[in-house]
Design a protein around this motif. Sequence first.
Motif: not given
Length: 83
Positions: A28-33, A35-37, A59-62
Amino acid sequence: MEPRLPDPHPFGPLLHALMANRQNTVHDLARGAGLSTSTVHGLRSSGRRPHPDLIKHLAEALGVPAADLAAIAGVSDEDYLDP
């Protein structure tokens, strides 16, 4: 006497706690940011200080202010300026 290794940077545990608090998986965080997992896994476990650009994406993803996340993690743009 063996040389003392530097203490790991505290960002990994901080990121892990923020993810747990928001019930985010690594995926989830990788996709939202964007970034790769493997990058997110590395940030959580490496003990290294993340680059300010990564802080901004995370920060944006979180859903937290980038300045707050950077301050909590002890990361600033000045850390990466050439002398």
